[in-house]
Write a protein that holds these residues in place. Structure first.
Motif, PDB file in Angstrom:
ATOM      1  N   ASP A   1       1.282  -1.261  -0.064  1.00  0.00           N
ATOM      2  CA  ASP A   1      -0.268  -0.191  -0.368  1.00  0.00           C
ATOM      3  C   ASP A   1       0.892   1.083   0.143  1.00  0.00           C
ATOM      4  N   VAL A   2       1.266   1.501  -1.138  1.00  0.00           N
ATOM      5  CA  VAL A   2       1.409   3.137  -1.130  1.00  0.00           C
ATOM      6  C   VAL A   2       1.237   4.374  -0.845  1.00  0.00           C
ATOM      7  N   GLU A   3       0.521   4.618  -0.334  1.00  0.00           N
ATOM      8  CA  GLU A   3      -0.665   5.447  -0.263  1.00  0.00           C
ATOM      9  C   GLU A   3      -1.042   5.325   1.492  1.00  0.00           C
ATOM     10  N   ALA A   4      -0.477   4.558   2.271  1.00  0.00           N
ATOM     11  CA  ALA A   4      -0.034   4.187   3.473  1.00  0.00           C
ATOM     12  C   ALA A   4       1.762   3.924   3.745  1.00  0.00           C
ATOM     13  N   ALA A   5       2.703   3.669   3.036  1.00  0.00           N
ATOM     14  CA  ALA A   5       3.249   4.194   3.204  1.00  0.00           C
ATOM     15  C   ALA A   5       3.947   5.586   3.159  1.00  0.00           C
ATOM     16  N   TYR A   6       3.192   6.179   2.399  1.00  0.00           N
ATOM     17  CA  TYR A   6       3.699   8.120   2.806  1.00  0.00           C
ATOM     18  C   TYR A   6       3.399   8.737   3.547  1.00  0.00           C
ATOM     19  N   THR A   7       1.983   7.863   4.098  1.00  0.00           N
ATOM     20  CA  THR A   7       1.137   8.444   5.457  1.00  0.00           C
ATOM     21  C   THR A   7       1.927   8.449   6.428  1.00  0.00           C
ATOM     22  N   ILE A   8       2.832   7.281   6.231  1.00  0.00           N
ATOM     23  CA  ILE A   8       3.316   6.456   7.448  1.00  0.00           C
ATOM     24  C   ILE A   8       4.597   7.116   8.147  1.00  0.00           C
ATOM     25  N   ALA A   9       5.620   7.364   6.522  1.00  0.00           N
ATOM     26  CA  ALA A   9       6.515   8.026   6.574  1.00  0.00           C
ATOM     27  C   ALA A   9       6.214   9.629   7.560  1.00  0.00           C
ATOM     28  N   GLU A  10       5.110  10.300   6.538  1.00  0.00           N
ATOM     29  CA  GLU A  10       4.910  11.644   7.107  1.00  0.00           C
ATOM     30  C   GLU A  10       4.637  11.411   9.082  1.00  0.00           C
ATOM     31  N   THR A  11       4.002  10.832   9.721  1.00  0.00           N
ATOM     32  CA  THR A  11       3.870  10.368  10.561  1.00  0.00           C
ATOM     33  C   THR A  11       5.783  10.465  12.359  1.00  0.00           C
ATOM     34  N   ASP A  12       6.385  10.645  10.256  1.00  0.00           N
ATOM     35  CA  ASP A  12       7.877   9.989  11.406  1.00  0.00           C
ATOM     36  C   ASP A  12       8.025  11.397  12.385  1.00  0.00           C
ATOM     37  N   THR A  13       7.883  12.852  11.353  1.00  0.00           N
ATOM     38  CA  THR A  13       7.800  13.964  12.377  1.00  0.00           C
ATOM     39  C   THR A  13       7.362  14.466  14.204  1.00  0.00           C
ATOM     40  N   LYS A  14       6.303  13.455  14.357  1.00  0.00           N
ATOM     41  CA  LYS A  14       5.970  13.736  15.244  1.00  0.00           C
ATOM     42  C   LYS A  14       6.839  13.437  16.246  1.00  0.00           C
ATOM     43  N   VAL A  15       7.253  12.001  15.674  1.00  0.00           N
ATOM     44  CA  VAL A  15       8.512  11.297  16.777  1.00  0.00           C
ATOM     45  C   VAL A  15      10.145  11.598  16.418  1.00  0.00           C
TER      46      VAL A  15
ATOM     47  N   ARG B   1      10.753   2.076   1.008  1.00  0.00           N
ATOM     48  CA  ARG B   1      10.986   0.004  -0.346  1.00  0.00           C
ATOM     49  C   ARG B   1       9.853  -0.517  -0.267  1.00  0.00           C
ATOM     50  N   ILE B   2       9.027  -0.046   0.384  1.00  0.00           N
ATOM     51  CA  ILE B   2       6.948  -0.329  -0.136  1.00  0.00           C
ATOM     52  C   ILE B   2       6.951   0.014  -1.297  1.00  0.00           C
ATOM     53  N   VAL B   3       7.460   1.607  -1.345  1.00  0.00           N
ATOM     54  CA  VAL B   3       7.745   2.211  -3.020  1.00  0.00           C
ATOM     55  C   VAL B   3       7.832   2.115  -4.138  1.00  0.00           C
ATOM     56  N   TYR B   4       9.457   0.985  -3.358  1.00  0.00           N
ATOM     57  CA  TYR B   4       9.876   1.011  -5.086  1.00  0.00           C
ATOM     58  C   TYR B   4       9.723  -0.342  -5.403  1.00  0.00           C
ATOM     59  N   LEU B   5       9.474  -1.410  -4.000  1.00  0.00           N
ATOM     60  CA  LEU B   5       8.185  -2.495  -4.640  1.00  0.00           C
ATOM     61  C   LEU B   5       6.804  -2.434  -5.367  1.00  0.00           C
ATOM     62  N   LYS B   6       5.968  -1.339  -5.564  1.00  0.00           N
ATOM     63  CA  LYS B   6       5.126  -1.421  -5.768  1.00  0.00           C
ATOM     64  C   LYS B   6       5.675  -0.609  -7.658  1.00  0.00           C
ATOM     65  N   THR B   7       6.311   0.665  -7.150  1.00  0.00           N
ATOM     66  CA  THR B   7       6.738   0.813  -8.700  1.00  0.00           C
ATOM     67  C   THR B   7       7.890   1.172  -9.101  1.00  0.00           C
ATOM     68  N   GLY B   8       8.956   0.531  -8.412  1.00  0.00           N
ATOM     69  CA  GLY B   8      10.155   0.292  -9.093  1.00  0.00           C
ATOM     70  C   GLY B   8      11.239   1.519  -9.253  1.00  0.00           C
ATOM     71  N   GLU B   9      10.414   2.632  -8.232  1.00  0.00           N
ATOM     72  CA  GLU B   9      11.463   3.750  -8.604  1.00  0.00           C
ATOM     73  C   GLU B   9      12.087   3.880  -6.899  1.00  0.00           C
ATOM     74  N   LEU B  10      12.844   4.750  -6.087  1.00  0.00           N
ATOM     75  CA  LEU B  10      13.758   4.676  -5.108  1.00  0.00           C
ATOM     76  C   LEU B  10      13.129   6.370  -5.368  1.00  0.00           C
ATOM     77  N   SER B  11      12.674   6.266  -3.892  1.00  0.00           N
ATOM     78  CA  SER B  11      12.178   7.660  -3.131  1.00  0.00           C
ATOM     79  C   SER B  11      12.634   8.193  -1.989  1.00  0.00           C
ATOM     80  N   GLU B  12      13.125   9.383  -1.492  1.00  0.00           N
ATOM     81  CA  GLU B  12      13.228   9.637  -0.331  1.00  0.00           C
ATOM     82  C   GLU B  12      11.656  10.649   0.355  1.00  0.00           C
ATOM     83  N   LEU B  13      11.213   9.398   1.127  1.00  0.00           N
ATOM     84  CA  LEU B  13      10.211  10.306   1.964  1.00  0.00           C
ATOM     85  C   LEU B  13       9.798  11.193   3.252  1.00  0.00           C
ATOM     86  N   ASN B  14      10.919  11.124   3.532  1.00  0.00           N
ATOM     87  CA  ASN B  14      11.748  11.753   4.863  1.00  0.00           C
ATOM     88  C   ASN B  14      12.656  12.872   4.896  1.00  0.00           C
TER      89      ASN B  14
END
Length: 219
Positions: free
Chosen positions: A144-158, A206-219
């Protein structure tokens, strides 16, 4: 042959999920041990980490075997590489749980003065991290790519809680020299949790990469 190969892939993914759950449980145990000054629980964290390291080695061996013997197509290779990278992230998260456990043992032996307000903030930070780990494993299973983006954004709270805990500790340490040793440990433990959040973000990438084949920095 393809059915056997698919079964091996499923087994690989199942082992990764199992490892993730073990790591999450150990992180929670380590934080509870730290807040409760529970040396026995801290020793359990260290013991559990050996099992986590063993399962990571099993996953690595499974991945190498799949690559060497099955000549996977590009999508399957992406899946294997994702698990190898993500299991390494989980292993590092487990190492930080052990570092928290070592802080427990040190605090217990030194009888450091406690700061209840800071302990509450650390518990709050740990809860956010726990949810991130659990949600990332669920997103991994569903790719779930959308969930992966949302979870990564939560790291700001940490990260924000890490900053807040640092400020609180420094304030209390300036007022009372007796809390300096304990305050130093609080900052260290919060830092371990902050880094665990970073590793969860890596897994989301890694989840985004698994789905799209693209490496992205989420945070």
């Amino acid at each position: 042959m393809r059915r056997i190969y698919d079964d091996e892939l499923k087994s690989m993914h199942a082992q990764f999920t199992k490892m993730g759950l073990m790591v999450n449980e150990n992180i929670l145990l380590a934080v509870k041990a730290f807040i409760n000054h529970d040396k026995e629980a801290a020793n359990r964290v260290k013991k559990n980490d050996k099992a986590i390291n063993n399962i990571e080695l099993e996953i690595e061996e499974m991945c190498f075997k799949l690559i060497a013997l099955q000549q996977p197509v590009s999508s399957d290779l992406r899946s294997i590489v994702t698990v190898m990278k993500a299991s390494s992230d989980l292993e590092r998260m487990g190492d930080h749980a052990v570092s928290i456990a070592r802080s427990v043992i040190r605090v217990k032996e030194l009888h450091n003065k406690r700061i209840p307000l800071v302990e509450g903030k650390i518990a709050e930070q740990a809860e956010v991290v726990k949810d991130m780990v659990e949600d990332s494993l669920d997103a991994y299973i569903r790719i779930d790519v959308e969930a992966a983006y949302t979870i990564a954004e939560t790291d700001t709270k940490v990260d924000d809680l890490f900053v807040e805990i640092n400020k609180l500790c420094l304030k209390e340490m300036a007022k009372d020299a007796e809390v300096v040793p304990g305050g130093t440990d609080y900052i260290a433990v919060s830092g371990y949790l902050e880094r665990i959040g970073d590793y969860v973000t890596n897994i989301c990438e890694r989840i985004v990469y698994l789905k799209t084949g693209e490496l992205s920095e989420l945070n």
